[in-house]
Design a protein around this motif. Structure first.
Motif, PDB file in Angstrom:
ATOM      1  N   VAL A  64       1.157  -0.933  -0.206  1.00 39.76           N
ATOM      2  CA  VAL A  64      -0.038   0.449   0.288  1.00 39.76           C
ATOM      3  C   VAL A  64       0.870   1.122   0.133  1.00 39.76           C
ATOM      4  CG1 VAL A  64      -1.885   1.276   1.010  1.00 39.76           C
ATOM      5  CG2 VAL A  64      -1.540  -1.383   1.258  1.00 39.76           C
ATOM      6  N   ALA A  65       2.318   1.338  -0.036  1.00 40.04           N
ATOM      7  CA  ALA A  65       3.231   2.057   1.128  1.00 40.04           C
ATOM      8  C   ALA A  65       2.790   3.430  -0.148  1.00 40.04           C
ATOM      9  CB  ALA A  65       4.406   1.890   1.536  1.00 40.04           C
ATOM     10  N   ASN A  66       3.383   2.744  -1.386  1.00 39.73           N
ATOM     11  CA  ASN A  66       3.908   3.568  -2.326  1.00 39.73           C
ATOM     12  C   ASN A  66       2.293   3.885  -3.731  1.00 39.73           C
ATOM     13  OD1 ASN A  66       6.086   3.881  -1.888  1.00 39.73           O
ATOM     14  ND2 ASN A  66       6.899   2.345  -2.794  1.00 39.73           N
ATOM     15  N   LEU A  67       1.387   3.043  -3.488  1.00 38.27           N
ATOM     16  CA  LEU A  67       0.287   3.680  -4.123  1.00 38.27           C
ATOM     17  C   LEU A  67      -0.176   5.188  -4.508  1.00 38.27           C
ATOM     18  CD1 LEU A  67      -2.573   0.761  -2.868  1.00 38.27           C
ATOM     19  CD2 LEU A  67      -0.801   0.828  -4.934  1.00 38.27           C
ATOM     20  N   GLU A  68      -0.764   5.612  -5.700  1.00 38.77           N
ATOM     21  CA  GLU A  68      -0.965   7.359  -5.769  1.00 38.77           C
ATOM     22  C   GLU A  68      -2.037   7.104  -6.333  1.00 38.77           C
ATOM     23  OE1 GLU A  68       1.570   7.869  -9.084  1.00 38.77           O
ATOM     24  OE2 GLU A  68       4.469   7.550  -7.802  1.00 38.77           O
ATOM     25  N   GLY A  69      -2.498   8.915  -6.235  1.00 38.50           N
ATOM     26  CA  GLY A  69      -3.992   8.822  -6.354  1.00 38.50           C
ATOM     27  C   GLY A  69      -4.608   9.088  -5.131  1.00 38.50           C
ATOM     28  N   THR A  70      -6.153   9.020  -5.822  1.00 37.27           N
ATOM     29  CA  THR A  70      -7.057   9.135  -4.522  1.00 37.27           C
ATOM     30  C   THR A  70      -8.231   8.608  -4.421  1.00 37.27           C
ATOM     31  OG1 THR A  70      -6.799  12.122  -4.531  1.00 37.27           O
ATOM     32  CG2 THR A  70      -8.432  11.071  -3.251  1.00 37.27           C
ATOM     33  N   ILE A  71      -8.615   7.698  -3.762  1.00 36.02           N
ATOM     34  CA  ILE A  71      -9.824   7.255  -3.181  1.00 36.02           C
ATOM     35  C   ILE A  71     -11.077   7.805  -2.350  1.00 36.02           C
ATOM     36  CG2 ILE A  71      -8.163   5.301  -4.032  1.00 36.02           C
ATOM     37  CD1 ILE A  71      -8.905   4.121  -0.606  1.00 36.02           C
ATOM     38  N   TYR A  72     -12.237   7.485  -2.913  1.00 36.99           N
ATOM     39  CA  TYR A  72     -13.352   8.098  -2.738  1.00 36.99           C
ATOM     40  C   TYR A  72     -14.384   6.414  -2.271  1.00 36.99           C
ATOM     41  CZ  TYR A  72     -12.150  12.453  -4.263  1.00 36.99           C
ATOM     42  OH  TYR A  72     -12.014  13.755  -4.256  1.00 36.99           O
ATOM     43  N   PHE A  73     -14.557   6.898  -1.217  1.00 39.06           N
ATOM     44  CA  PHE A  73     -15.413   5.354  -0.760  1.00 39.06           C
ATOM     45  C   PHE A  73     -16.491   5.406   0.425  1.00 39.06           C
ATOM     46  CE2 PHE A  73     -11.626   5.810   1.255  1.00 39.06           C
ATOM     47  CZ  PHE A  73     -11.854   5.234   3.326  1.00 39.06           C
ATOM     48  N   THR A  74     -17.297   4.355   0.299  1.00 42.08           N
ATOM     49  CA  THR A  74     -18.634   3.855   1.228  1.00 42.08           C
ATOM     50  C   THR A  74     -17.973   3.456   1.933  1.00 42.08           C
ATOM     51  OG1 THR A  74     -19.618   3.383  -0.228  1.00 42.08           O
ATOM     52  CG2 THR A  74     -20.142   5.010   0.017  1.00 42.08           C
TER      53      THR A  74
ATOM     54  N   VAL B  30     -24.378   3.080   8.796  1.00 41.18           N
ATOM     55  CA  VAL B  30     -24.872   3.472   7.791  1.00 41.18           C
ATOM     56  C   VAL B  30     -23.590   3.823   6.201  1.00 41.18           C
ATOM     57  CG1 VAL B  30     -25.517   6.438   6.978  1.00 41.18           C
ATOM     58  CG2 VAL B  30     -26.304   5.085   9.519  1.00 41.18           C
ATOM     59  N   LEU B  31     -23.716   3.254   5.228  1.00 38.98           N
ATOM     60  CA  LEU B  31     -22.850   3.321   4.220  1.00 38.98           C
ATOM     61  C   LEU B  31     -22.865   5.470   4.312  1.00 38.98           C
ATOM     62  CD1 LEU B  31     -24.472   1.525   1.498  1.00 38.98           C
ATOM     63  CD2 LEU B  31     -22.401   1.435   3.379  1.00 38.98           C
ATOM     64  N   THR B  32     -21.492   5.687   4.207  1.00 37.06           N
ATOM     65  CA  THR B  32     -20.473   7.051   4.880  1.00 37.06           C
ATOM     66  C   THR B  32     -19.335   7.600   3.737  1.00 37.06           C
ATOM     67  OG1 THR B  32     -21.754   7.146   7.084  1.00 37.06           O
ATOM     68  CG2 THR B  32     -20.252   8.497   6.144  1.00 37.06           C
ATOM     69  N   LEU B  33     -19.059   7.868   3.238  1.00 34.77           N
ATOM     70  CA  LEU B  33     -18.953   8.594   1.857  1.00 34.77           C
ATOM     71  C   LEU B  33     -16.666   9.643   2.590  1.00 34.77           C
ATOM     72  CD1 LEU B  33     -18.219   9.045  -0.709  1.00 34.77           C
ATOM     73  CD2 LEU B  33     -19.558  10.991  -1.481  1.00 34.77           C
ATOM     74  N   PHE B  34     -15.990   8.492   2.091  1.00 38.68           N
ATOM     75  CA  PHE B  34     -14.763   8.843   2.890  1.00 38.68           C
ATOM     76  C   PHE B  34     -13.999   9.735   1.850  1.00 38.68           C
ATOM     77  CE2 PHE B  34     -16.334   6.532   6.020  1.00 38.68           C
ATOM     78  CZ  PHE B  34     -15.726   7.223   7.541  1.00 38.68           C
ATOM     79  N   LYS B  35     -13.145  10.171   1.837  1.00 42.70           N
ATOM     80  CA  LYS B  35     -12.190  10.471   1.197  1.00 42.70           C
ATOM     81  C   LYS B  35     -10.631  10.332   1.434  1.00 42.70           C
ATOM     82  CE  LYS B  35      -9.884  14.657  -1.093  1.00 42.70           C
ATOM     83  NZ  LYS B  35     -10.262  15.762  -1.274  1.00 42.70           N
ATOM     84  N   SER B  36      -9.689   9.549   0.422  1.00 37.88           N
ATOM     85  CA  SER B  36      -8.514   9.332   1.572  1.00 37.88           C
ATOM     86  C   SER B  36      -7.101   9.303  -0.097  1.00 37.88           C
ATOM     87  CB  SER B  36      -8.181   8.098   1.547  1.00 37.88           C
ATOM     88  OG  SER B  36      -6.643   7.476   2.031  1.00 37.88           O
ATOM     89  N   ASP B  37      -5.849   9.293   0.349  1.00 38.62           N
ATOM     90  CA  ASP B  37      -5.079   9.359  -0.606  1.00 38.62           C
ATOM     91  C   ASP B  37      -5.066   7.816  -0.473  1.00 38.62           C
ATOM     92  OD1 ASP B  37      -3.836   9.097   1.679  1.00 38.62           O
ATOM     93  OD2 ASP B  37      -1.805   9.452   1.511  1.00 38.62           O
ATOM     94  N   ALA B  38      -4.591   7.172  -2.022  1.00 45.00           N
ATOM     95  CA  ALA B  38      -4.732   5.895  -2.521  1.00 45.00           C
ATOM     96  C   ALA B  38      -4.102   4.949  -1.751  1.00 45.00           C
ATOM     97  CB  ALA B  38      -4.366   5.468  -3.893  1.00 45.00           C
TER      98      ALA B  38
END
Length: 237
Positions: free
Chosen positions: A35-45, A51-59
């Motif tokens: 996981v350490a060097n993954l690039e980009g941004t992920i959006y996920f529930t 409750v399905l909640t929306l999150f954001k994180s770097d990959a």
């Protein structure tokens, strides 16, 4: 009576333990560095208190943040609430997430800009919207699951990339592909984490969610635990 209950509890614990041990005994080649060097941004529930909640994180999962929770706003019109975000899509050009959630008894389409805290209601009576979730196909690669085992089809050649050892059940055991990273070098997949259906069922009786999401480096076959997500969209910066 108490003795029978005690014996029943012991049997359940033993079955659960055996199921986990059988599965873990057949699982290898895990490495958190995947996981350490993954690039980009992920959006996920992800489920929070059911409750399905929306999150954001770097990959690489270094900066996970809450993007939006609909908690307490999903009035069904029948005296209860459904606060789940059932579909979403992040538009990079406008830096806006479009999502579907319940409001006043109607599934509705909302928008929420990165800089905003309160979403805008766009349309009522909407059950689905355009999405860009991870897919099981990338150029000439396709990921599939057969009897719980993960296969990779590439340029006409099919090979096993994650073997399932246990009693296969379509719903309760095995591995399932979620989709490839934007560069096709990694595969996100889900594991039910048990070698037997009964083990999964028993775990589901005491846990909010069952199973674990992993990400695999296709070239090394090494995996690492990933976000406990329902749906994932991966955006390259």
């Amino acid at each position: 009576m108490k003795k029978k209950i005690f014996i029943g509890v012991i049997l359940i614990v033993v079955i659960l333990f055996i199921s986990i041990e059988l599965f873990q005994g057949s699982t290898n080649n895990t490495n958190p560095e995947v996981v350490a060097n993954l690039e980009g941004t992920i959006y996920f529930t992800e489920r929070v208190d059911g409750v399905l909640t929306l999150f954001k994180s770097d990959a690489s999962l270094q900066n996970k943040t809450l993007f939006y929770s609909h908690k307490g706003k999903g009035d069904t019109g029948f005296g209860d609430y459904n606060d789940n975000i059932i579909d979403f899509n992040y538009d990079k050009s406008s830096q806006t997430v479009y999502f579907i959630a319940m409001q006043d008894g109607s599934w509705s389409l909302f928008s929420l800009h990165e800089s905003e805290n309160t979403p805008t209601l766009l349309q009522k009576e909407v059950m689905e919207t355009e999405t860009a979730y991870l897919k099981n196909e990338y150029e000439n690669q396709t990921a599939t699951s057969k009897k719980g085992t993960l296969y990779l089809l590439s340029e006409g050649n099919e090979k096993i990339i994650k073997k399932f050892h246990g009693l296969y059940d379509e719903k309760f055991t095995g591995y399932r592909p979620t989709g490839f990273s934007p560069d096709g070098k990694h595969l996100v997949y889900h594991s039910m984490e048990h070698a037997t259906p009964l083990g999964t069922i028993l775990k589901g009786m005491v846990a909010e969610t069952v199973g674990t999401t992993y990400i695999m480096n296709i070239s090394t076959m090494e995996s690492a635990e990933y976000v406990d997500a329902h749906n994932i969209q991966w955006v390259m910066d």
